[in-house]
Design a protein around this motif. Structure first.
Motif, PDB file in Angstrom:
ATOM      1  N   ASP A 151       6.809  -6.110 -13.669  1.00  0.00           N
ATOM      2  CA  ASP A 151       5.436  -6.545 -13.953  1.00  0.00           C
ATOM      3  C   ASP A 151       4.649  -6.560 -12.632  1.00  0.00           C
ATOM      4  O   ASP A 151       4.697  -7.518 -11.872  1.00  0.00           O
ATOM      5  N   ILE A 152       3.964  -5.440 -12.360  1.00  0.00           N
ATOM      6  CA  ILE A 152       3.196  -5.316 -11.109  1.00  0.00           C
ATOM      7  C   ILE A 152       1.724  -5.222 -11.475  1.00  0.00           C
ATOM      8  O   ILE A 152       1.336  -4.351 -12.258  1.00  0.00           O
ATOM      9  N   ARG A 153       0.934  -6.135 -10.951  1.00  0.00           N
ATOM     10  CA  ARG A 153      -0.489  -6.153 -11.318  1.00  0.00           C
ATOM     11  C   ARG A 153      -1.348  -5.882 -10.080  1.00  0.00           C
ATOM     12  O   ARG A 153      -1.428  -6.729  -9.189  1.00  0.00           O
ATOM     13  N   THR A 154      -1.916  -4.690 -10.034  1.00  0.00           N
ATOM     14  CA  THR A 154      -2.834  -4.379  -8.925  1.00  0.00           C
ATOM     15  C   THR A 154      -4.227  -4.903  -9.289  1.00  0.00           C
ATOM     16  O   THR A 154      -4.436  -5.411 -10.403  1.00  0.00           O
ATOM     17  N   ASP A 155      -5.165  -4.793  -8.378  1.00  0.00           N
ATOM     18  CA  ASP A 155      -6.523  -5.324  -8.595  1.00  0.00           C
ATOM     19  C   ASP A 155      -6.490  -6.801  -8.971  1.00  0.00           C
ATOM     20  O   ASP A 155      -7.344  -7.276  -9.716  1.00  0.00           O
ATOM     21  N   THR A 156      -5.492  -7.521  -8.502  1.00  0.00           N
ATOM     22  CA  THR A 156      -5.360  -8.937  -8.862  1.00  0.00           C
ATOM     23  C   THR A 156      -5.278  -9.762  -7.586  1.00  0.00           C
ATOM     24  O   THR A 156      -4.220  -9.838  -6.954  1.00  0.00           O
ATOM     25  N   ARG A 157      -6.397 -10.319  -7.213  1.00  0.00           N
ATOM     26  CA  ARG A 157      -6.445 -11.126  -5.980  1.00  0.00           C
ATOM     27  C   ARG A 157      -6.123 -12.568  -6.305  1.00  0.00           C
ATOM     28  O   ARG A 157      -6.708 -13.157  -7.219  1.00  0.00           O
ATOM     29  N   VAL A 158      -5.181 -13.129  -5.565  1.00  0.00           N
ATOM     30  CA  VAL A 158      -4.871 -14.549  -5.733  1.00  0.00           C
ATOM     31  C   VAL A 158      -5.852 -15.334  -4.867  1.00  0.00           C
ATOM     32  O   VAL A 158      -6.139 -14.944  -3.727  1.00  0.00           O
TER      33      VAL A 158
END
Ligand SMILES: Cc1cc2nc3c(=O)[nH]c(=O)nc-3n(C[C@H](O)[C@H](O)[C@H](O)COP(=O)(O)OP(=O)(O)OC[C@H]3O[C@@H](n4cnc5c(N)ncnc54)[C@H](O)[C@@H]3O)c2cc1C
Length: 459
Positions: A237-244
């Protein structure tokens, strides 16, 4: 109950952490969150004049095992390539001088070749020779690279050889870089022997047994490593465009806040640069302020393409180092199409020009057009370039190089202690902490995964 690990940051350190957790504990649920649209962080290969060129890291060293071991695990050994040329030049008083044989990280172990190179004065060669007879004058821990070299070898060796080389690897000022972290090889040699030269000679004897070339890369550029590593992660489960944007401790779990969701996790691995980790850990003020105290340097790399016939210099090495004392914007020129077989073509020359380092932000203040023009003016004179640029690309790497100030290791241990108390379950990994080269990031990723799994077992 299934335990969850969230890795924040999809550079080499974050990806290696995820890979190791998958391998060691497939039952652990993992999620990787990456702010940008792509994975790889400071490993980025793009196409330039039809060739795969690296916009940041273009190789890794084989002297330490961790990146090589990862390549072996991923079945990548047969794709590894080494530079077609070795050797390099250094600019001294505006003239190119070839680096002499016998240098280890810029430190001369042979005096005659050093004298013949005319990089330093005959007096400076004598001063370097004193290292062999001077008594041990080790000042204690927390020495800088520059401190060690100036005390054993003198200022010219520090300014014209060691700072250009180690300084350019770190975009740093070697007078302010911890020798144990920025140049462990030099530190070990100086601790084992009264004379730095003797210590380095002993190491070279040992490393001569390693037949691998020192630098390795891939035919398709360093991006190939990221591609294969990501493929090996399968349906992770790799989520790009996801800034913490924040991490909070809710007592039972760690809450990871992104733009549109909050994810609960047992463990968080922070594989971002230190200043971003500092922002995310604002609720843990001591760790956050210590993380913010780690300084970073920025660089700009300009990849330039010329017609081969219009570059008069034979480009018969891997490139040029430019000491600070020359006062130029250029800090190094990598002769990419001489160095890498996969960049070569009959018609073109591809050069990668670096600018910017700790304490020198002049280049970063220029816009792209002015930067390219200024660098072109400098290198045209050095390499006798008579034609126009036919293609160019500016890659800016802002706050990309952590500066390991003397005592950095203790600072990192203190941050880890803060986290164990205030944010148990949060782990740090990556270039900002214990080694910034790709092999060191791979090692830290593996160690961090093991520490995270141990923590989960004990929880
Ligand atoms: C110009 C340049 C040349 C280099 N050359 C070499 C070389 O030739 N050989 C070598 O060994 N090393 C080289 N290095 C060093 C090496 O490439 C880096 O130190 C290493 O790749 C860093 O990996 P990392 O995973 O620690 O961090 P990064 O690659 O910086 O990855 C961190 C990731 O975290 C993400 N992130 C940040 N904040 C957030 C957030 N809030 N939420 C989600 N994601 C976030 C970022 O987008 C990034 O993808 C070079 C570095 C540079 C800049």
């Amino acid at each position: 109950m299934t335990k969850r690990v969230v890795v924040i940051g999809g550079g080499i350190a974050g990806l290696t952490t995820l890979h190791r957790i998958q391998q060691q504990s497939p039952e652990t649920e993992t999620i990787l969150l990456e702010a940008s649209p792509r994975l790889g962080g400071k490993i980025l290969t793009t196409t330039f004049l039809g060739k795969p060129i690296d916009e940041a890291a273009d190789a890794f060293i084989s002297r330490v095992p961790w990146a090589l071991e990862l390549c072996e695990k991923l079945g990548l050994d047969s794709f590894l390539i080494s530079p077609a040329t070795t050797g390099a030049y250094v600019l001294v008083d505006g003239e190119l001088r070839k680096l002499p044989e016998g240098l280890v990280l810029g430190v001369p172990t042979k005096l005659l070749p050093l004298l013949r190179s005319r990089i330093v004065s005959p007096f400076a060669v004598l001063r370097a020779a004193l290292d062999r007879i001077r008594p041990d004058d080790w000042p204690g821990d927390d020495e800088s690279v520059g401190g060690l070299i100036r005390r054993r070898m003198g200022d010219q060796i520090a300014d014209r050889l060691v700072d250009p080389l180690i300084g350019s690897i770190n975009a740093g000022d070697t007078d302010h870089l911890d020798v144990a972290l920025a140049a462990p090889q030099l530190e070990t040699a100086s601790r084992r022997h009264r004379s730095l030269t003797a210590g380095l000679k002993e190491q070279t004897k040992f490393s001569a047994e390693n037949s691998r070339p020192l630098f390795l890369s891939f035919e398709n550029g360093m991006g190939h490593l990221i591609q294969v590593l990501v493929n090996a992660l399968g349906d992770a489960d790799i989520r790009t465009d996801t800034r913490v944007t924040n991490i909070e401790n809710n007592g039972r779990y760690l809450n990871i806040v992104t733009g549109d969701a909050t994810i609960e996790s047992d463990v968080v691995v922070l594989a971002t640069p230190a200043h971003q980790a500092a922002d995310l850990l604002s609720s843990c003020s001591s760790a956050s302020s210590r993380l913010s105290s780690i300084e970073h340097a920025s660089v700009a790399l300009v990849t330039m393409g010329f017609r081969r016939s219009e570059v008069r210099h034979p480009l018969d090495a891997s490139g040029v180092l430019v000491p600070r004392t020359e006062g130029l914007l250029t800090t190094a020129i990598s002769w990419g199409s001489s160095k890498w077989p996969h960049w070569v073509d009959d018609e073109h020359v591809v050069l990668r020009v670096s600018a910017g380092r700790a304490g020198d932000t002049r280049a970063l203040a220029l816009d792209d057009d002015d930067l390219v023009e200024a660098l072109l003016t400098e290198i045209a004179q050095i390499l006798r370039i008579e034609g126009n640029l036919i293609e160019w690309r500016v890659s800016r790497w802002i706050d990309a190089f952590p500066q390991y100030a003397p005592g950095h290791d203790r600072l990192v241990s203190a941050i880890e202690r803060d986290l164990r108390i205030e944010m148990p379950g949060v782990f740090l990994t990556g270039a900002a902490y214990r080694g910034l080269g790709i092999p060191a990031c791979v090692r830290q990723g593996g160690e961090c995964a093991d520490a995270a799994l141990d923590y989960l077992k004990a929880k």
